[in-house]
Design a protein around this motif. Structure first.
Motif, mmCIF file in Angstrom:
data_model
loop_
_atom_site.group_PDB
_atom_site.id
_atom_site.type_symbol
_atom_site.label_atom_id
_atom_site.label_comp_id
_atom_site.label_asym_id
_atom_site.label_seq_id
_atom_site.Cartn_x
_atom_site.Cartn_y
_atom_site.Cartn_z
ATOM 1 N N GLU A 88 -5.229 13.038 -0.674
ATOM 2 C CA GLU A 88 -5.635 11.231 -1.534
ATOM 3 C C GLU A 88 -6.273 11.454 -2.858
ATOM 4 O O GLU A 88 -6.056 10.820 -3.814
ATOM 5 C CB GLU A 88 -6.028 11.012 0.153
ATOM 6 C CG GLU A 88 -5.138 10.576 0.771
ATOM 7 C CD GLU A 88 -3.895 10.182 -0.007
ATOM 8 O OE1 GLU A 88 -4.422 8.753 -0.174
ATOM 9 O OE2 GLU A 88 -2.625 10.397 0.461
ATOM 10 N N GLY A 124 -12.473 2.707 -5.160
ATOM 11 C CA GLY A 124 -11.416 3.779 -5.597
ATOM 12 C C GLY A 124 -11.312 4.913 -4.867
ATOM 13 O O GLY A 124 -11.179 5.965 -5.210
ATOM 14 N N ALA A 168 -10.585 -1.378 -4.984
ATOM 15 C CA ALA A 168 -9.386 -0.428 -5.808
ATOM 16 C C ALA A 168 -10.176 0.300 -6.887
ATOM 17 O O ALA A 168 -10.318 0.364 -7.245
ATOM 18 C CB ALA A 168 -8.690 -1.972 -6.268
ATOM 19 N N ARG A 180 2.555 6.801 -6.174
ATOM 20 C CA ARG A 180 1.017 8.523 -6.812
ATOM 21 C C ARG A 180 1.479 9.836 -6.362
ATOM 22 O O ARG A 180 1.408 10.805 -6.763
ATOM 23 C CB ARG A 180 0.100 8.114 -5.747
ATOM 24 C CG ARG A 180 -1.295 6.825 -6.748
ATOM 25 C CD ARG A 180 -2.503 6.473 -5.650
ATOM 26 N NE ARG A 180 -2.345 6.610 -4.568
ATOM 27 C CZ ARG A 180 -2.953 5.418 -4.090
ATOM 28 N NH1 ARG A 180 -2.200 4.214 -4.892
ATOM 29 N NH2 ARG A 180 -2.789 4.900 -2.374
ATOM 30 N N ARG A 222 -5.655 9.871 -6.707
ATOM 31 C CA ARG A 222 -6.138 9.029 -7.227
ATOM 32 C C ARG A 222 -7.127 9.554 -8.075
ATOM 33 O O ARG A 222 -7.709 8.271 -8.939
ATOM 34 C CB ARG A 222 -7.097 8.053 -5.856
ATOM 35 C CG ARG A 222 -6.440 7.339 -5.147
ATOM 36 C CD ARG A 222 -7.038 6.963 -4.198
ATOM 37 N NE ARG A 222 -6.063 6.516 -3.220
ATOM 38 C CZ ARG A 222 -5.782 5.281 -2.687
ATOM 39 N NH1 ARG A 222 -6.190 4.127 -4.217
ATOM 40 N NH2 ARG A 222 -4.993 4.589 -1.599
ATOM 41 N N ASP A 223 -7.232 10.334 -8.388
ATOM 42 C CA ASP A 223 -7.700 10.808 -10.005
ATOM 43 C C ASP A 223 -9.920 10.487 -9.470
ATOM 44 O O ASP A 223 -10.424 9.342 -10.645
ATOM 45 C CB ASP A 223 -7.295 10.859 -10.959
ATOM 46 C CG ASP A 223 -8.306 11.197 -11.534
ATOM 47 O OD1 ASP A 223 -9.197 12.622 -11.533
ATOM 48 O OD2 ASP A 223 -8.450 10.587 -13.175
ATOM 49 N N THR A 224 -9.881 10.776 -8.273
ATOM 50 C CA THR A 224 -11.205 9.897 -7.611
ATOM 51 C C THR A 224 -12.041 10.919 -6.703
ATOM 52 O O THR A 224 -11.923 11.529 -6.756
ATOM 53 C CB THR A 224 -10.680 8.611 -7.205
ATOM 54 O OG1 THR A 224 -11.777 8.127 -6.366
ATOM 55 C CG2 THR A 224 -11.150 8.922 -5.714
ATOM 56 N N ALA A 235 1.522 3.843 -3.338
ATOM 57 C CA ALA A 235 1.091 5.762 -2.216
ATOM 58 C C ALA A 235 1.886 6.604 -2.795
ATOM 59 O O ALA A 235 2.064 7.067 -3.368
ATOM 60 C CB ALA A 235 0.920 5.946 -0.951
ATOM 61 N N ALA A 257 -11.126 2.708 -0.902
ATOM 62 C CA ALA A 257 -10.059 3.195 -0.720
ATOM 63 C C ALA A 257 -9.554 3.363 0.047
ATOM 64 O O ALA A 257 -8.518 3.011 0.317
ATOM 65 C CB ALA A 257 -9.417 3.601 -2.023
ATOM 66 N N TRP A 287 0.595 -1.294 -0.257
ATOM 67 C CA TRP A 287 -0.150 -0.253 0.101
ATOM 68 C C TRP A 287 0.786 1.313 -0.076
ATOM 69 O O TRP A 287 0.935 2.566 -0.725
ATOM 70 C CB TRP A 287 -0.962 -0.534 0.875
ATOM 71 C CG TRP A 287 -2.356 0.851 1.094
ATOM 72 C CD1 TRP A 287 -3.466 0.580 0.798
ATOM 73 C CD2 TRP A 287 -2.099 2.091 1.667
ATOM 74 N NE1 TRP A 287 -4.441 1.277 1.089
ATOM 75 C CE2 TRP A 287 -3.461 3.046 0.947
ATOM 76 C CE3 TRP A 287 -1.383 3.171 1.988
ATOM 77 C CZ2 TRP A 287 -3.471 3.862 1.403
ATOM 78 C CZ3 TRP A 287 -1.080 4.732 2.510
ATOM 79 C CH2 TRP A 287 -3.354 5.315 2.148
#
Length: 329
Positions: free
Chosen positions: A185, A163, A160, A32, A189-191, A29, A276, A25
């Motif tokens: 965060e 997300g 995942a 990212r 993550r583009d979320t 990270a 996520a 994890w």
């Protein structure tokens, strides 16, 4: 001992499968965020005793260093994974696990560890070291749930694919840096970021116990929802006002707002099955900054979440921890 770990992701490992899951994890990270990765291992008591013996006796017949089997395993594990961050560093630490990790975590972007290590009872959801670090470190601590907890919720693939980042918000009390961490965060993550707040209302004959809470997109807040109870409408308005500067700072992050009746902890634990990451502040910002206590919501989520949880201290806590460490040195 001084460690240069500013803005780096730290993975605390002990060689257990739980810590390898946390390492993976942390590796993702760091990639990212475009930051370095520090793999930190607190040496076992036997290795520390050996080093102390050799140092005190100056026995030149002994090897300079005792091979650390954990370090060997971790290097082999990372060599099989990819991609790796631009910088990967290994640190062998001495002292107790909580104290060594608190020390190396000063200034770090985050410290990632498994919810349970090698020791303790198998039935425990959260190990003593994980709890001690999460409740007192100066940097955000991400605790990655072990398999027994994750199995109760969605599997890793489902989590995942979802997300989503979820943050618990008390509009009047949650510190800005907790929200900033959550938005950062979500952006990395583009979320979507889902914001969950709780409100108190008396029971209604039409209320369905444990019914799903409504997720409200920002555009839906323009008009009045005649079906929403007054407390819910007020909570959503408070959320909107508090989130406005963060939406401006992170314009690409989609935001969903959720207002839930009762205690937010249960809802956050429930969302952890598919999220996520769940982000919570460590405790009330007006609590004594040197207190090792953790708020009730953060404690419940940390103990029962099915996926990764980020426990974020307030900025004033971090300053207080550093001052306290300086006074005790």
């Amino acid at each position: 001992m001084t460690h240069e770990t500013d803005a780096m992701v730290i993975a605390a490992v002990d060689g257990s499968e739980h810590s390898l899951k946390a390492l993976e994890w942390a590796r993702a990270a760091a990639v990212r965020h475009g930051s370095g990765l520090v793999v930190a291992h607190v040496l076992s008591d036997s290795v520390q005793l050996y080093a102390a013996r050799r140092s005190s006796l100056y026995d030149r017949t002994e090897p300079e260093e005792a091979e650390d089997p954990v370090s060997v395993r971790i290097r082999a594990h990372l060599a099989e994974r990819g991609p790796l961050p631009s910088e990967v560093r290994y640190e062998s630490l001495e002292g107790s696990v909580p104290e060594a990790l608190r020390d190396i975590g000063e200034g770090a972007r985050m410290l990632v560890m498994g919810s349970r290590g090698r020791g303790g009872f198998a039935a425990l959801l959260l190990g003593s070291n994980s709890r001690a670090v999460a409740t007192s470190a100066a940097c955000p601590v991400v605790v990655v749930a072990h398999e027994a907890r994750g199995a109760e919720g969605a599997d890793e693939a489902a989590r995942a694919s979802a997300g989503r980042v979820v943050v618990g918000l008390h509009a009047a009390e949650t510190p800005d840096n907790v929200l900033d961490f959550a938005f950062t965060e979500a952006a990395a993550r583009d979320t979507t970021l889902q914001v969950v707040s709780a409100y108190s209302i008396p029971p209604s004959p039409t209320m369905v116990i444990d019914s799903p809470f409504a997720v409200i997109p920002p555009e839906a807040l323009v008009g009045e929802d005649e079906n929403a109870v007054p407390a819910e409408r007020e909570m959503l308005r408070s959320q909107t006002e508090r989130l406005a500067p963060f939406r401006a700072k992170y314009p690409t992050v989609p935001v969903e707002q959720a207002a839930v009746p009762g205690d937010a902890a249960g809802r956050l634990v429930d969302t952890s099955k598919s999220a996520a990451l769940v982000v919570v502040g460590r405790h009330h910002p007006r609590r004594h900054i040197r207190s090792l206590m953790i708020g009730s919501v953060a404690n419940a989520v940390l103990q029962h979440a099915h996926g990764p949880v980020a426990i974020v201290p307030t900025l004033s806590e971090s300053v207080g921890s550093a001052e306290s460490a300086g006074e005790s040195a």
